[in-house]
Design a protein around this motif. Structure first.
Motif, PDB file in Angstrom:
ATOM      1  N   GLN A 136      15.970  -6.712   2.809  1.00 36.50           N
ATOM      2  CA  GLN A 136      15.100  -7.073   3.920  1.00 36.50           C
ATOM      3  C   GLN A 136      14.567  -5.794   4.571  1.00 36.50           C
ATOM      4  OE1 GLN A 136      16.108 -10.405   6.565  1.00 36.50           O
ATOM      5  NE2 GLN A 136      18.094 -10.499   5.513  1.00 36.50           N
ATOM      6  N   VAL A 137      13.306  -5.832   4.961  1.00 34.05           N
ATOM      7  CA  VAL A 137      12.668  -4.692   5.620  1.00 34.05           C
ATOM      8  C   VAL A 137      12.017  -5.187   6.903  1.00 34.05           C
ATOM      9  CG1 VAL A 137      10.848  -2.953   5.450  1.00 34.05           C
ATOM     10  CG2 VAL A 137      12.269  -3.456   3.463  1.00 34.05           C
ATOM     11  N   ARG A 138      12.286  -4.506   7.997  1.00 31.99           N
ATOM     12  CA  ARG A 138      11.728  -4.896   9.284  1.00 31.99           C
ATOM     13  C   ARG A 138      10.392  -4.186   9.508  1.00 31.99           C
ATOM     14  NH1 ARG A 138      14.414  -9.365  11.326  1.00 31.99           N
ATOM     15  NH2 ARG A 138      16.474  -9.292  10.342  1.00 31.99           N
ATOM     16  N   TYR A 139       9.370  -4.974   9.715  1.00 31.25           N
ATOM     17  CA  TYR A 139       8.027  -4.422   9.934  1.00 31.25           C
ATOM     18  C   TYR A 139       8.020  -3.441  11.099  1.00 31.25           C
ATOM     19  CZ  TYR A 139       3.140  -4.390  11.484  1.00 31.25           C
ATOM     20  OH  TYR A 139       1.886  -4.008  11.898  1.00 31.25           O
ATOM     21  N   ILE A 145      11.712  -7.144  -2.238  1.00 30.53           N
ATOM     22  CA  ILE A 145      11.668  -6.635  -0.865  1.00 30.53           C
ATOM     23  C   ILE A 145      11.117  -7.749   0.018  1.00 30.53           C
ATOM     24  CG2 ILE A 145      10.612  -4.945   0.685  1.00 30.53           C
ATOM     25  CD1 ILE A 145      10.394  -3.081  -1.795  1.00 30.53           C
ATOM     26  N   CYS A 146      11.917  -8.201   0.963  1.00 27.41           N
ATOM     27  CA  CYS A 146      11.514  -9.296   1.851  1.00 27.41           C
ATOM     28  C   CYS A 146      11.151  -8.730   3.220  1.00 27.41           C
ATOM     29  CB  CYS A 146      12.640 -10.313   1.980  1.00 27.41           C
ATOM     30  SG  CYS A 146      12.241 -11.691   3.083  1.00 27.41           S
ATOM     31  N   ARG A 190       0.827  -1.210   0.000  1.00 30.66           N
ATOM     32  CA  ARG A 190       0.000   0.000   0.000  1.00 30.66           C
ATOM     33  C   ARG A 190       0.866   1.268   0.000  1.00 30.66           C
ATOM     34  NH1 ARG A 190      -4.955  -1.069  -1.708  1.00 30.66           N
ATOM     35  NH2 ARG A 190      -5.997   0.495  -0.431  1.00 30.66           N
ATOM     36  N   ILE A 191       1.957   1.212   0.734  1.00 31.44           N
ATOM     37  CA  ILE A 191       2.861   2.366   0.763  1.00 31.44           C
ATOM     38  C   ILE A 191       3.425   2.638  -0.631  1.00 31.44           C
ATOM     39  CG2 ILE A 191       5.121   3.151   1.586  1.00 31.44           C
ATOM     40  CD1 ILE A 191       4.464   1.769   4.264  1.00 31.44           C
ATOM     41  N   THR A 231      10.008   4.608   4.431  1.00 34.91           N
ATOM     42  CA  THR A 231       9.404   4.781   3.107  1.00 34.91           C
ATOM     43  C   THR A 231      10.401   5.425   2.150  1.00 34.91           C
ATOM     44  OG1 THR A 231       7.162   4.937   3.993  1.00 34.91           O
ATOM     45  CG2 THR A 231       7.550   5.929   1.834  1.00 34.91           C
ATOM     46  N   ARG A 232      11.105   6.433   2.607  1.00 29.95           N
ATOM     47  CA  ARG A 232      12.118   7.071   1.757  1.00 29.95           C
ATOM     48  C   ARG A 232      13.190   6.066   1.339  1.00 29.95           C
ATOM     49  NH1 ARG A 232      12.176  12.620   1.375  1.00 29.95           N
ATOM     50  NH2 ARG A 232      10.697  13.745   2.727  1.00 29.95           N
ATOM     51  N   ALA A 233      13.602   5.220   2.284  1.00 32.93           N
ATOM     52  CA  ALA A 233      14.624   4.224   1.961  1.00 32.93           C
ATOM     53  C   ALA A 233      14.105   3.208   0.950  1.00 32.93           C
ATOM     54  CB  ALA A 233      15.077   3.519   3.238  1.00 32.93           C
ATOM     55  N   LEU A 234      12.871   2.787   1.108  1.00 38.72           N
ATOM     56  CA  LEU A 234      12.281   1.838   0.170  1.00 38.72           C
ATOM     57  C   LEU A 234      12.160   2.435  -1.222  1.00 38.72           C
ATOM     58  CD1 LEU A 234       9.455   0.184   2.296  1.00 38.72           C
ATOM     59  CD2 LEU A 234      11.310  -1.014   1.134  1.00 38.72           C
TER      60      LEU A 234
END
Length: 536
Positions: free
Chosen positions: A449-452, A390-391, A299-300, A463-466
């Motif tokens: 990897q992204v930490r919830y 993106i995991c 969604r982001i 969000t900026r990093a993604l």
């Protein structure tokens, strides 16, 4: 050619066959259709009814043959076109199914069975907006069918029309008080409170339906969710155990098969290192274990003006299956996954891209958020050189609990581990080892990897990093993801329409005593810091 002349006797026989088919009296209906065809081999309707019977019994290849025979006689038979689409989508041939459904829809059918089936086909193809008017028309034509109301409600829920969805679910329950699908949905889409909850209806339904393992799953999960809303963690876990018991006993879950998949994926990460197909589209794959924030990240990112969400797509796995030529009856198994090492990577990327383009019209930057695509990550990055993966990662105990709490589709065996708490924990351990290996081998500019918990804690920074990882400029709409009106066909369809919340962080602490067997497994594998647990 058109139908040959049908006698009054044959018409009556086919009318009766249709009634018998609706009543599931297949043997008698089959006999009548054969009698008509013996007298009149040019009866499109007889072939159509035989096709529906074959599809009802899972014989979709045979059903397609029968619908084709009907269409050879009458190319404008909207029912045959629609039911062929149903069988095609069941075989995961989505592009052909959507084409067939569009041809049927253009004929403006009025038969409620045809209308509701068109809704089902479009829903399963991920075209939920397209499905809604067909469900609405079917329900208007046959308002006394509870299943029609349920399907209508589910589609409305997916596109965010929650008040209308509730009305549709209530209409279903009014006609069928023990409809476990609608009762479960009503519980899931709103918070239960001491003064307003579904407990009485759910408890009565569990008593009435629990002899059926799937009904017990749906109602038991709903009862667990209701008790969780009410703050009764122990009762929630007790209901989950009751809900899953019969299903767990009935399935043949093989943990070795999952471990073999993890091992094969780890091998592919090294074997495909440095290999590349042709440059092309740049999809964003959001993967990981389910219920770890994949829908939130979808969604982001899809709130960005240059990004479209395609939902949870099976296209990459299907493309690999077709190109590998493996003979197993599963899309994903060790043999097929291993075949990614030898297929033409450029052809794999092209086949995937063409599939999503032809069916969903997706080109440019789009998201594919099927969690299970994590197993294909090495092949995805090799076949699609411009793709990003993106995991999502979440606290191990919360991941295990969230998977145990989730009611997955019972026809989808890849999540069978979720019927048992300890199996969930062992699955997490295998997943964790696989992703750790990916992080060592896969290119860091394309696998992340992204930490919830970090996203929830600082949404703008993450969000900026993604966006930077995906090569996109920051847009403020991305941090206002809850205003995104695109359809959501996942278990998070209600939650992601709310502003960001923190109530799911460290949820496992509320259940810690009941989670002990799973926590022991996580701790022994080094996935959980023992200092996080309460003193014993």
């Amino acid at each position: 050619m058109k139908d040959l002349h049908t006698s009054a006797t044959e018409a009556r026989q086919l009318d009766e066959a249709g009634r018998l088919l609706e009543a599931k009296s297949y043997q008698e209906a089959h006999a009548l259709c054969l009698a008509v065809l013996n007298a009149n081999p040019g009866s499109a309707r007889a072939y159509y009814l035989l096709g529906v019977m074959a599809a009802d019994h899972g014989g979709h290849r045979k059903a397609i043959e029968l619908f084709d025979r009907a269409l050879a006689i009458d190319g404008q038979h909207s029912g045959a076109l629609t039911q062929k689409a149903r069988s095609l989508i069941a075989r995961l041939e989505r592009s052909q199914a959507v084409d067939m459904a569009n041809r049927a829809a253009a004929l403006q059918p009025e038969d409620p069975f045809t209308l509701v089936t068109l809704g089902v086909v479009f829903s399963r193809a991920g075209l939920h907006e397209r499905a809604v008017p067909f469900y609405a028309a079917a329900t208007a034509a046959r308002p006394d069918d509870p299943a029609f109301h349920y399907n209508h409600g589910a589609a409305l829920q997916f596109i965010g029309r929650m008040d209308e969805a509730r009305k549709a679910y209530e209409a279903c329950v009014a006609l069928a008080p023990n409809n476990t699908w609608a009762l479960s949905a009503l519980t899931q889409i709103r918070k239960q409170t001491p003064d307003d909850n579904e407990l009485p209806r759910l408890e009565a339904a569990f008593e009435a339906t629990s002899a059926d393992a799937d009904d017990a799953l749906r109602v038991g999960h709903a009862l667990a969710k209701a008790h969780e809303d009410l703050g009764n963690a122990d009762d929630a876990l007790d209901w989950l155990k009751k809900a899953k018991a019969a299903k767990w006993a009935a399935i043949r879950y093989d943990p070795a098969a999952d471990e073999a998949l993890f091992a094969t994926a780890r091998h592919l990460a090294g074997a495909l290192r440095g290999k590349s197909g042709q440059a092309g589209p740049a999809p964003i794959f959001i993967v990981g274990m389910p219920r770890t924030g994949t829908t939130l990240i979808d969604r982001i990112l899809s709130s960005h003006s240059l990004v479209t969400s395609g939902g949870e797509l099976a296209d990459f796995g299907m493309a690999l299956k077709r190109l590998s030529g493996t003979q197993s009856n599963k899309v994903l198994d060790q043999e097929t996954l291993a075949a990614a090492e030898r297929v033409d990577l450029s052809a794999l990327g092209r086949t995937y891209a063409e599939s999503v383009r032809s069916t969903l019209g997706l080109e440019g930057r789009f998201i594919d958020k099927l969690p299970l695509n994590i197993l294909y990550a090495p092949a995805i990055l090799a076949a699609l050189p411009d793709a990003r993966v993106i995991c999502l990662r979440r606290h191990p105990a919360d991941t295990v609990l969230s998977n145990y709490r989730q009611l997955f589709a019972t026809r989808f065996p890849y999540y069978d581990y979720a019927y048992d708490l300890e199996a969930c924990a062992r699955y997490y351990v295998g997943f964790d080892r696989m992703v750790a290996h990916y992080s060592e081998v896969l290119p860091p500019d394309r696998f992340r990897q992204v930490r919830y918990e970090q996203v929830v804690g600082d949404i703008e920074t993450e969000t900026r990093a993604l966006l930077d990882f995906c090569g996109l400029e920051f847009e403020p709409a991305c941090v206002s993801f809850h205003e995104n009106t695109a359809p959501v066909a996942t278990a998070s369809s209600a939650q992601v329409r709310e502003p960001l919340y923190t109530r799911s962080l460290a949820r496992w602490k509320r259940y810690e005593a009941g989670l002990k067997p799973a926590l022991d497994i996580l701790e022994a594998a080094g996935c959980l810091d023992p200092d996080e647990r309460s003193p014993k």
